[in-house]
Design a protein around this motif. Structure first.
Motif, PDB file in Angstrom:
ATOM      1  N   LEU A  20       0.829  -1.205   0.000  1.00 58.65           N
ATOM      2  CA  LEU A  20       0.000   0.000   0.000  1.00 58.65           C
ATOM      3  C   LEU A  20       0.866   1.260   0.000  1.00 58.65           C
ATOM      4  O   LEU A  20       0.554   2.242  -0.681  1.00 58.65           O
ATOM      5  CB  LEU A  20      -0.939   0.009   1.205  1.00 58.65           C
ATOM      6  CG  LEU A  20      -2.124  -0.946   1.143  1.00 58.65           C
ATOM      7  CD1 LEU A  20      -2.868  -0.959   2.477  1.00 58.65           C
ATOM      8  CD2 LEU A  20      -3.059  -0.585   0.011  1.00 58.65           C
ATOM      9  N   ALA A  21       1.955   1.242   0.763  1.00 60.97           N
ATOM     10  CA  ALA A  21       2.860   2.394   0.797  1.00 60.97           C
ATOM     11  C   ALA A  21       3.483   2.623  -0.571  1.00 60.97           C
ATOM     12  O   ALA A  21       3.622   3.770  -1.022  1.00 60.97           O
ATOM     13  CB  ALA A  21       3.940   2.187   1.854  1.00 60.97           C
ATOM     14  N   GLN A  23       2.137   1.765  -3.462  1.00 56.87           N
ATOM     15  CA  GLN A  23       1.070   2.277  -4.329  1.00 56.87           C
ATOM     16  C   GLN A  23       0.816   3.757  -4.050  1.00 56.87           C
ATOM     17  O   GLN A  23       0.615   4.539  -4.972  1.00 56.87           O
ATOM     18  CB  GLN A  23      -0.216   1.475  -4.121  1.00 56.87           C
ATOM     19  CG  GLN A  23      -0.157   0.068  -4.662  1.00 56.87           C
ATOM     20  CD  GLN A  23      -1.397  -0.740  -4.308  1.00 56.87           C
ATOM     21  OE1 GLN A  23      -2.232  -0.325  -3.502  1.00 56.87           O
ATOM     22  NE2 GLN A  23      -1.519  -1.926  -4.888  1.00 56.87           N
ATOM     23  N   TYR A  24       0.846   4.119  -2.782  1.00 58.15           N
ATOM     24  CA  TYR A  24       0.655   5.515  -2.402  1.00 58.15           C
ATOM     25  C   TYR A  24       1.779   6.386  -2.961  1.00 58.15           C
ATOM     26  O   TYR A  24       1.526   7.451  -3.523  1.00 58.15           O
ATOM     27  CB  TYR A  24       0.598   5.634  -0.877  1.00 58.15           C
ATOM     28  CG  TYR A  24       0.549   7.056  -0.381  1.00 58.15           C
ATOM     29  CD1 TYR A  24      -0.631   7.786  -0.434  1.00 58.15           C
ATOM     30  CD2 TYR A  24       1.686   7.679   0.124  1.00 58.15           C
ATOM     31  CE1 TYR A  24      -0.684   9.091   0.009  1.00 58.15           C
ATOM     32  CE2 TYR A  24       1.646   8.988   0.556  1.00 58.15           C
ATOM     33  CZ  TYR A  24       0.464   9.691   0.513  1.00 58.15           C
ATOM     34  OH  TYR A  24       0.426  10.984   0.930  1.00 58.15           O
ATOM     35  N   ALA A  25       3.016   5.919  -2.840  1.00 59.66           N
ATOM     36  CA  ALA A  25       4.165   6.674  -3.351  1.00 59.66           C
ATOM     37  C   ALA A  25       4.072   6.826  -4.869  1.00 59.66           C
ATOM     38  O   ALA A  25       4.346   7.894  -5.413  1.00 59.66           O
ATOM     39  CB  ALA A  25       5.464   5.987  -2.955  1.00 59.66           C
ATOM     40  N   ALA A  27       1.293   6.781  -6.684  1.00 62.15           N
ATOM     41  CA  ALA A  27       0.202   7.710  -6.978  1.00 62.15           C
ATOM     42  C   ALA A  27       0.632   9.150  -6.698  1.00 62.15           C
ATOM     43  O   ALA A  27       0.307  10.065  -7.453  1.00 62.15           O
ATOM     44  CB  ALA A  27      -1.028   7.358  -6.145  1.00 62.15           C
ATOM     45  N   LEU A  28       1.386   9.347  -5.638  1.00 55.95           N
ATOM     46  CA  LEU A  28       1.880  10.681  -5.297  1.00 55.95           C
ATOM     47  C   LEU A  28       2.830  11.205  -6.366  1.00 55.95           C
ATOM     48  O   LEU A  28       2.747  12.372  -6.755  1.00 55.95           O
ATOM     49  CB  LEU A  28       2.569  10.636  -3.929  1.00 55.95           C
ATOM     50  CG  LEU A  28       2.927  11.961  -3.296  1.00 55.95           C
ATOM     51  CD1 LEU A  28       1.671  12.803  -3.077  1.00 55.95           C
ATOM     52  CD2 LEU A  28       3.631  11.730  -1.970  1.00 55.95           C
TER      53      LEU A  28
END
Length: 100
Positions: A20-21, A23-25, A27-28
């Motif tokens: 998840l981290a 994927q978040y990075a 997306a960011l």
């Protein structure tokens, strides 16, 4: 529950959290790139909108003629913003012949 089961669940949860981290990075990073692209396009659009055209745009010709006739304009050269404003003033009747 046994300690082995808890350890396995903890490791599974940590793996999911890492995923998840990541994927978040990702997306960011994508959002940051898109933001930079939008800023570049905005700057380009602003530059294009304020450019001076080579000749009077067709949609502003009547306004330029009316302003010249009213002796309110000597030099018809200007930016698109200038022609937009001149057209608005013309449509408002600012350059109308007061004798009529």
């Amino acid at each position: 529950m046994k300690i082995e089961q808890l350890t396995a669940e903890l490791q599974k949860t940590q793996g999911e959290l890492r995923q998840l981290a990541n994927q978040y990075a990702s997306a960011l990073n994508t959002l940051s790139e898109q933001g930079n692209t939008i800023k570049q396009l905005h700057a380009r659009l602003k530059k294009l909108e304020t450019q001076q055209p080579d000749q009077v745009p067709a949609w502003a010709e009547d306004a330029v003629k009316a302003a010249k006739k009213a002796e309110a304009l000597n030099d018809p050269d200007g930016s698109y913003d200038f022609y937009r404003m001149l057209t608005i003033l013309h449509r408002m009747g600012i350059f109308s012949d007061p004798k009529k």
